[in-house]
Structure formats: C-alpha cells, structure tokens
Write an enzyme that holds these catalytic residues in place. Structure first.
Site, PDB file in Angstrom:
ATOM      1  N   ASP A 271       0.876  -1.172   0.000  1.00  0.00           N
ATOM      2  CA  ASP A 271       0.000   0.000   0.000  1.00  0.00           C
ATOM      3  C   ASP A 271       0.916   1.225   0.000  1.00  0.00           C
ATOM      4  OD1 ASP A 271       0.965   0.204   2.595  1.00  0.00           O
ATOM      5  OD2 ASP A 271      -1.003   0.350   3.547  1.00  0.00           O
TER       6      ASP A 271
ATOM      7  N   CYS B 170       3.495  -3.051   3.942  1.00  0.00           N
ATOM      8  CA  CYS B 170       2.651  -1.910   4.334  1.00  0.00           C
ATOM      9  C   CYS B 170       3.420  -1.119   5.382  1.00  0.00           C
ATOM     10  CB  CYS B 170       1.265  -2.366   4.797  1.00  0.00           C
ATOM     11  SG  CYS B 170       1.220  -3.399   6.266  1.00  0.00           S
TER      12      CYS B 170
ATOM     13  N   THR C  85       3.336  -1.270   8.688  1.00  0.00           N
ATOM     14  CA  THR C  85       3.843  -2.139   9.757  1.00  0.00           C
ATOM     15  C   THR C  85       4.116  -3.572   9.286  1.00  0.00           C
ATOM     16  OG1 THR C  85       1.583  -2.779  10.321  1.00  0.00           O
ATOM     17  CG2 THR C  85       2.519  -0.902  11.526  1.00  0.00           C
TER      18      THR C  85
ATOM     19  N   HIS D  64      10.084 -23.995   9.303  1.00  0.00           N
ATOM     20  CA  HIS D  64       9.053 -24.647  10.112  1.00  0.00           C
ATOM     21  C   HIS D  64       7.628 -24.394   9.628  1.00  0.00           C
ATOM     22  CE1 HIS D  64      11.664 -25.285  13.975  1.00  0.00           C
ATOM     23  NE2 HIS D  64      12.248 -25.733  12.873  1.00  0.00           N
TER      24      HIS D  64
ATOM     25  N   HIS E 180       7.015 -30.851  10.821  1.00  0.00           N
ATOM     26  CA  HIS E 180       6.430 -29.525  10.559  1.00  0.00           C
ATOM     27  C   HIS E 180       5.301 -29.604   9.538  1.00  0.00           C
ATOM     28  CE1 HIS E 180       9.554 -27.983  13.035  1.00  0.00           C
ATOM     29  NE2 HIS E 180      10.479 -28.531  12.269  1.00  0.00           N
TER      30      HIS E 180
HETATM   31  C1  RB5 Z   1      -1.625   2.801   6.472  1.00  0.00           C
HETATM   32  O1  RB5 Z   1      -1.606   4.028   7.130  1.00  0.00           O
HETATM   33  C2  RB5 Z   1      -1.279   1.689   7.451  1.00  0.00           C
HETATM   34  O2  RB5 Z   1      -2.359   1.491   8.312  1.00  0.00           O
HETATM   35  C3  RB5 Z   1      -0.935   0.423   6.706  1.00  0.00           C
HETATM   36  O3  RB5 Z   1       0.136   0.673   5.850  1.00  0.00           O
HETATM   37  C4  RB5 Z   1      -0.515  -0.757   7.554  1.00  0.00           C
HETATM   38  O4  RB5 Z   1       0.478  -0.422   8.443  1.00  0.00           O
HETATM   39  C5  RB5 Z   1      -1.595  -1.520   8.176  1.00  0.00           C
HETATM   40  O5  RB5 Z   1      -1.360  -2.494   8.912  1.00  0.00           O
END
Ligand code: RB5
Length: 144
Positions: free
Chosen positions: A9, A65, A67, A98, A133
């Site tokens: 994203d 993304c 995180t 695993h 596994h």
């Molecule tokens: C976008 O702001 C953010 O929420 C997305 O990139 C991601 O981290 C979601 O888990």
C-alpha cells in the site's frame, strides 16, 4: 524458486521499490501488482492480489505496508496462504523452515531497507524442513 509477486500500500511503497531493485539485481523475475505511488490506498486490496497469485502456485509473495501487520492479517484469510510478518532474519529463516511461509510481510515504518533486504534474501533462500512440521501445517489446515 525464482518468481516473486510483490505489492504494497502507500505505507510500504518506498520499501517495496527498494526490495524490487534488489531482486532485479539478483536476476529474479518480479511481478509488481501495485500500488504505484504514495497516494492513500487500502492494503487488503493488495494482499488479495498477491495471495491469489501465490495460491495459483509457482511463486512466492512479498507484501509491504506501514507495519507489515495489516498485510499479514489480510493475506492469512486465504486458504493455502501462510503469510509471515518478519522484523528479523532469525524469524525469516525459521518461518521458512518450520512454517513453509509463502508470503513475507514487511513494514516500511518498522524495518529499514538494509535489514529488509537481508530478511528477503534469507526468506527466499531457506527451504521448508517438512517432516513433523508438515504434520503441524496439516493441523492448521484443519482449523475452521
Ligand atoms: C496505512 O496508514 C497503514 O495502516 C498500513 O500501511 C498498515 O500499516 C496496516 O497495517
């Protein structure tokens, strides 16, 4: 396995481009399914695109993304997907050995490009151990 399907994203767009650059230097075939700029967009849309390609077979997926967490939650909704959010190289190795992970999820706001590229390399180059596994993955498959 030399084919990679990748997407992000807006929150992962820059790190995705760094990873693509690296994969291309390794002569790997990379299919970038978006997004293609930093305009706000919805990560589940891109998780779905990559998950569907991975389920078809013969490719591994990478999702980025902000995180890495949202992408992993979304991708793991699909039967046959084992998406792993990794922030270190040990986890990247273990989740291949695993868990036979078939999608790697990374967070641009968490992991710098240098470490992310190391994580990608280890994840791509580590084989699944099978054996006990495999039995555990079959048990996961049975969970409804
Ligand atoms: C976008 O702001 C953010 O929420 C997305 O990139 C991601 O981290 C979601 O888990």
């Amino acid at each position: 396995m030399s084919k990679i399907v990748i997407a992000s994203d807006h929150g992962g767009y820059r790190l995705k481009n760094e990873i693509i650059k690296h994969l291309k230097t390794l002569q790997l075939e990379v299919n970038d399914l978006g997004c293609y700029n930093t305009e706000s967009c919805d990560y589940p849309v891109y998780a779905k695109l990559v998950a569907e390609e991975v389920i078809k077979g013969d490719v591994k997926g990478i999702l980025v993304c902000g995180t890495g967490i949202g992408m992993s939650i979304a991708a793991n909704r699909f039967d046959g997907i084992r998406a792993s959010h990794c922030t270190d190289t040990f986890s990247a190795r273990m989740t291949r050995m695993h868990n036979d992970s078939n999608i790697l999820c990374l967070g641009e706001r968490i992991t710098g490009a240098g470490l992310a590229v190391d994580i990608v390399d280890i994840w791509l180059n580590t084989e699944f151990e099978g054996g006990r596994h495999k039995k555990r993955l079959d048990l996961i498959k049975d969970i409804k």
